[in-house]
Scaffold this motif. Structure first.
Motif, PDB file in Angstrom:
ATOM      1  N   SER A   1     -11.771   4.204  -7.530  1.00 33.66           N
ATOM      2  CA  SER A   1     -12.801   3.852  -6.567  1.00 33.66           C
ATOM      3  C   SER A   1     -14.187   4.116  -7.125  1.00 33.66           C
ATOM      4  CB  SER A   1     -12.592   4.662  -5.279  1.00 33.66           C
ATOM      5  OG  SER A   1     -13.658   4.454  -4.403  1.00 33.66           O
TER       6      SER A   1
ATOM      7  N   THR B   1      -7.198   2.819  -7.493  1.00 31.05           N
ATOM      8  CA  THR B   1      -7.843   1.760  -8.251  1.00 31.05           C
ATOM      9  C   THR B   1      -9.095   2.232  -8.946  1.00 31.05           C
ATOM     10  OG1 THR B   1      -9.081   1.081  -6.297  1.00 31.05           O
ATOM     11  CG2 THR B   1      -6.994   0.000  -6.681  1.00 31.05           C
TER      12      THR B   1
ATOM     13  N   ASN C   1     -11.065   5.667   3.284  1.00 32.08           N
ATOM     14  CA  ASN C   1     -10.745   7.083   3.058  1.00 32.08           C
ATOM     15  C   ASN C   1     -11.702   8.005   3.797  1.00 32.08           C
ATOM     16  OD1 ASN C   1      -8.628   6.396   1.387  1.00 32.08           O
ATOM     17  ND2 ASN C   1      -9.855   6.509  -0.489  1.00 32.08           N
TER      18      ASN C   1
ATOM     19  N   GLU D   1     -11.960   0.761  -0.024  1.00 33.66           N
ATOM     20  CA  GLU D   1     -11.103   1.941  -0.143  1.00 33.66           C
ATOM     21  C   GLU D   1     -11.885   3.218   0.147  1.00 33.66           C
ATOM     22  OE1 GLU D   1      -7.828   3.529  -3.387  1.00 33.66           O
ATOM     23  OE2 GLU D   1      -9.623   2.510  -4.079  1.00 33.66           O
ATOM     24  N   THR D   2     -13.116   3.272  -0.336  1.00 32.52           N
ATOM     25  CA  THR D   2     -13.946   4.449  -0.104  1.00 32.52           C
ATOM     26  C   THR D   2     -14.257   4.623   1.377  1.00 32.52           C
ATOM     27  OG1 THR D   2     -14.930   4.255  -2.299  1.00 32.52           O
ATOM     28  CG2 THR D   2     -16.146   5.536  -0.665  1.00 32.52           C
TER      29      THR D   2
ATOM     30  N   ASN E   1      -0.787  10.091   2.469  1.00 32.72           N
ATOM     31  CA  ASN E   1      -0.824   9.033   1.458  1.00 32.72           C
ATOM     32  C   ASN E   1       0.577   8.823   0.906  1.00 32.72           C
ATOM     33  OD1 ASN E   1      -1.393   7.203  -0.517  1.00 32.72           O
ATOM     34  ND2 ASN E   1      -2.848   8.477  -1.625  1.00 32.72           N
TER      35      ASN E   1
ATOM     36  N   LEU F   1       0.811  -1.220   0.000  1.00 33.71           N
ATOM     37  CA  LEU F   1       0.000   0.000   0.000  1.00 33.71           C
ATOM     38  C   LEU F   1       0.841   1.264   0.000  1.00 33.71           C
ATOM     39  CD1 LEU F   1      -2.808  -1.004   2.533  1.00 33.71           C
ATOM     40  CD2 LEU F   1      -2.942  -0.957   0.038  1.00 33.71           C
TER      41      LEU F   1
ATOM     42  N   TRP G   1     -12.935  -4.048  -3.354  1.00 29.15           N
ATOM     43  CA  TRP G   1     -11.814  -3.251  -2.866  1.00 29.15           C
ATOM     44  C   TRP G   1     -12.112  -1.767  -3.021  1.00 29.15           C
ATOM     45  CZ3 TRP G   1      -7.548  -3.753  -0.049  1.00 29.15           C
ATOM     46  CH2 TRP G   1      -6.631  -2.714  -0.069  1.00 29.15           C
TER      47      TRP G   1
END
Length: 814
Positions: free
Chosen positions: A306, A304, A289, A285-286, A297, A197, A281
């Motif tokens: 999102s 990706t 975040n 991820e959303t 970051n 990551l 994913w």
């Protein structure tokens, strides 16, 4: 004390404890290097304490169902107290111990002692604990209610709890079950995940693999010692250390060889993961975040695409070098670098923004889409669009890193060459295009886009009568937006009289502010645009957001677009090379009827060039909504209908002039093309011309005829042609006939050699074929015109008799 020494002096030895501490510390050190959040240095003490606590419980007589919950509960308390700084400040304790002892003595003697000297410190710790508990409750409530949180302390608490669990679990499995592989699996997964990551800490991962191998070897040797002792086998006590040292050299050699091996650009395991995990994913991820928007970051190239939302987060780091993400080849005519230098002009390669996902709903802390209806479509179904025809651009895209299924294209995609999935916003608009299945390997697709060709003059005169779907989606603002943001928008655009000038004014204002990737978000509830205008700095996510919100505040529809910058053009490969570092966010403004126009508010990027004139000023109604073109099979927009519409706009004279220009250009450039042909190809083209002119002259080549047979027939046609083929032309002399026959024979002979002989043509074959054709062409042209003339005469003089057929007469005469 002796009891503790007895516990720590286990059968596995001190070296086992040392290796175990190193192995569980490596993930923590990797997290600290990644720099997700400040304050990760406290994790070192937490993970060491967890190893010791796990060792004590593993060697104790407590059963598993009591020891494990006790260890996890103690770990949660330790994370809360240490990370939240709830414990008494030890730096202030020494100065309070003397008064505290005096206070205790006064109490023992029964005298008035007053306030406990430690009471202020205790209340301070209590209030700190209450504050941390309130922040934790607010974070949980934000997660359940869909709000955004930027409190980095919550992330630090989370990874502190994970660090404790890793240390405790590894020590428990090592000393209770003596299972090194099971003990080291979770720390290895955490370390590998962080390296993936953050794209940092690869050295820690290599060291972890080496130490893990040594750790398992050491524990295996200890197990062998126990077995030998039980079987009364004599062995050297130095054997385990010798095995460890010898294995260390082997480990170093294996790691070195592994690091020296070339890396593969395509990882089938990773591609398979993204194939099945891309959508879930994206949702994870959303959510991540949203809950931890204040984190730094360390690897912004990982995006990706999102499917959920874009959260305006904290700092990020992007190095100068970055992997290639995709190659884009267009059908534009771009001169080579040598041609540009030869022209001596300052020419630029066309620049296009490769759009991926757009957002219409501003939440105050980020962006989302108000509607997300997924529609599967076939290649013959055009992408919905309601804009005037511009310049069509065909793009062939090759995505090298296929971890996302987003389809990237310039401006307004019209047609795709493969099935795709459209995320609709109502019936008139969409937010993104996706492949129907994420690719396992490099993705290839072709897309045709419509590029607006409106100039500054056109955009200034654009209508403000926005369609209902534009007003519904792209003028939205949250009720919590501070009034001073709207006041600033009106102040910036005070002198602008049209939407384009307002957009330029906001863009110019933002481009004066500094670009900075280091953004530290405050905790609590706040508006991202208001915070940006307070700190007066940010990166592209913030600049694009602020411009869209300011324009919406003054009634100009705008949206946020994510994708990639044009990248670097490779003149040798004739395509754009788009790297991970080209990932970008920008603002798009809607101008009826031209559609979405890109603007660049980020000061670190160049302005988007736009010509000052007008591309539609000659039209009688340049701003009328475009008519729907004819629908072809399957509902596809007919380009023939668009062609007739364009022809009606420019008129017959314009079409005729364009045709003459294109014809003259082709006639001029064809000799340059011929020069690049091979000798065999050039001779084949000459023979094709010969057959074509022969057919026009009435002597077409039959399918069963050989090259030699047709050559004889064509030479006979030339020999039997009248002396005066045309009334208005001179006589066909014997010398001209002989040259024509000679040319036919030469071209036929060279064609036979090129097609059927193993011996290649010599270097002068192309010149000989050109000379032969120059001799034959005038004769065949005369015969072709005579054939047409005779056909017209027979047509007009036909009185019901079977017309005289010269071809049949000549055939019978043969």
């Amino acid at each position: 004390m002796g009891y503790l020494v007895k516990i720590f002096h286990t059968e596995e030895g001190w070296f086992t404890l040392f290796l175990l501490c190193v192995l569980v510390l490596l993930p923590v050190l990797s997290l600290d290097e990644a720099g997700w959040v400040e304050g990760t240095e406290v994790l070192v003490g937490i993970v060491l304490l967890s190893v010791l606590f796990g060792l004590l419980l593993a060697k104790s007589a407590l059963p598993r169902y009591v020891a494990v919950p006790l260890g996890l509960l103690f770990g949660a308390a330790a994370a809360f107290l240490i990370v939240g700084q709830v414990l008494l400040p030890f730096s202030r304790l020494p100065g309070r111990l003397g008064p505290f002892w005096g206070w205790v003595q006064q109490i023992i003697r029964g005298r008035p002692a007053g306030i406990n000297p430690l009471e202020p410190l205790v209340w301070q710790s209590w209030r700190q604990g209450e504050m941390i508990a309130d922040r934790l409750w607010y974070w949980i409530d934000a997660g359940l209610s869909g709000r955004t949180s930027s409190d980095n302390l919550m992330f630090l608490l989370l990874i502190a709890a994970i660090a404790w669990a890793l240390g405790f679990y590894s020590a428990w499995c090592t000393y209770r079950y003596r299972s090194p592989l099971v003990a080291l699996l979770p720390p290895g997964v955490v370390l590998a995940t962080n390296v993936f990551l953050s794209n940092k800490g690869m050295g820690y991962l290599v060291l972890y693999l080496g130490c893990a191998y040594l750790f398992m070897l050491w524990l295996n040797s200890k197990a062998m010692e126990r077995a030998w002792d039980k079987a009364a086998v004599d062995y050297s006590t130095e054997l385990p250390m010798d095995m460890a040292l010898n294995s260390a050299w082997l480990i170093v050699a294996l790691v070195t060889v592994g690091l020296l091996q070339p890396s593969s650009g395509f990882n089938p395991v990773a591609s398979a993961f993204w194939n099945y995990a891309s959508w879930p994913w994206g949702e994870v991820e959303t959510v991540f975040n949203r809950l931890f928007s204040g984190l730094n970051n360390p690897n912004p190239d990982l995006g990706t695409g999102s499917k959920g939302a874009l959260v305006l987060g904290g700092s990020f780091e992007r190095g100068p070098s970055s992997q290639v993400f995709m190659y884009v080849t267009t059908d534009e005519v771009i001169p080579t670098l040598a041609e540009m230098r030869g022209l001596g002009e300052d020419m630029e390669v066309p620049s296009h923004y490769w759009r991926g996902v757009t957002y219409d709903y501003y939440t105050g802390r980020g962006w989302a889409n108000s509607e997300k209806t997924s529609l599967d479509r076939t290649p013959d179904q055009a992408v919905p669009a309601s804009v005037v025809p511009g310049t069509l651009l065909s793009q062939t895209v090759e995505i090298v890193q296929p971890r996302a299924d987003v389809i990237f294209a310039a401006n307004q995609p019209m047609q795709l060459g493969q099935p795709y999935r459209l995320i609709a916003l109502g019936s008139e608009d969409y937010s993104a295009l996706y492949m129907k299945r994420p690719p396992l390997a490099a993705a290839h697709y072709t897309v045709v886009s419509n590029l607006p060709k409106a100039g500054v003059k056109d955009l200034r005169k654009a209508s403000t009568n926005y369609p209902s779907w534009v007003a519904k989606h792209y003028l939205q603002l949250p009720a919590s937006l501070p009034k001073r943001v709207e006041d600033l928008a009106r102040q910036i655009t005070a002198g602008a009289t049209n939407p384009y000038d307002k957009a330029v004014a906001v863009q110019s204002y933002l481009r004066q502010l500094p670009y900075d990737q280091n953004i530290k978000l405050p905790a609590g509830d706040f508006d991202a645009v208001d915070y940006f205008l307070f700190i007066q700095k940010g990166y592209c996510d913030y600049f694009g957001t602020v411009m869209a919100v300011l324009l919406r505040s003054v009634g100009v529809p705008a949206r946020l677009a994510t994708g990639y910058l044009p990248g670097a053009y490779d003149f040798g490969a004739r395509h754009y090379v788009v790297a991970e570092r080209d990932a970008h966010v920008w603002t798009e403004v809607y101008f009826p009827p031209y559609g979405w126009i890109e603007f660049e508010p980020t000061p670190s990027r160049a302005l988007i060039p736009r010509f000052e004139g007008s591309a539609y000023e000659t039209m009688e109604e340049p701003f009328a909504p475009p008519e729907e073109p004819e629908a072809g099979p399957g509902g596809r927009k007919s380009w023939l209908g668009l062609g007739f519409q364009w022809a009606g706009q420019v008129g017959f004279r314009g079409v005729l002039a364009l045709g003459l220009i294109l014809g003259l250009l082709a006639w001029t450039l064809w000799p340059l093309v011929e020069r690049r042909l091979t000798r065999a190809t050039w001779v084949s083209l000459a023979y094709q011309r010969l057959c074509r002119y022969g057919a026009w002259a009435g002597e077409g080549k039959m399918p069963a005829q050989t090259v030699l047979e047709y050559s004889r027939c064509l030479q006979q046609r030339i020999a039997q042609a009248p002396e005066k083929p045309l009334p208005w032309r001179g006589r066909l002399t014997p010398q001209a006939r002989a040259k024509g026959q000679e040319g036919v024979a030469a071209i036929s002979r060279m064609y036979s050699q090129a097609q059927y002989s193993p011996k290649p043509l010599d270097q002068v074959a192309q010149l000989d074929a050109a000379i032969a054709w120059s001799k034959t062409r005038p004769v065949l042209m005369r015969l072709a015109l005579r054939h047409v003339w005779d056909s017209l005469i027979r047509t007009f003089k036909n009185e019901g008799k079977e017309p005289y057929h010269e071809d049949a007469k000549m055939t019978n005469s043969r």
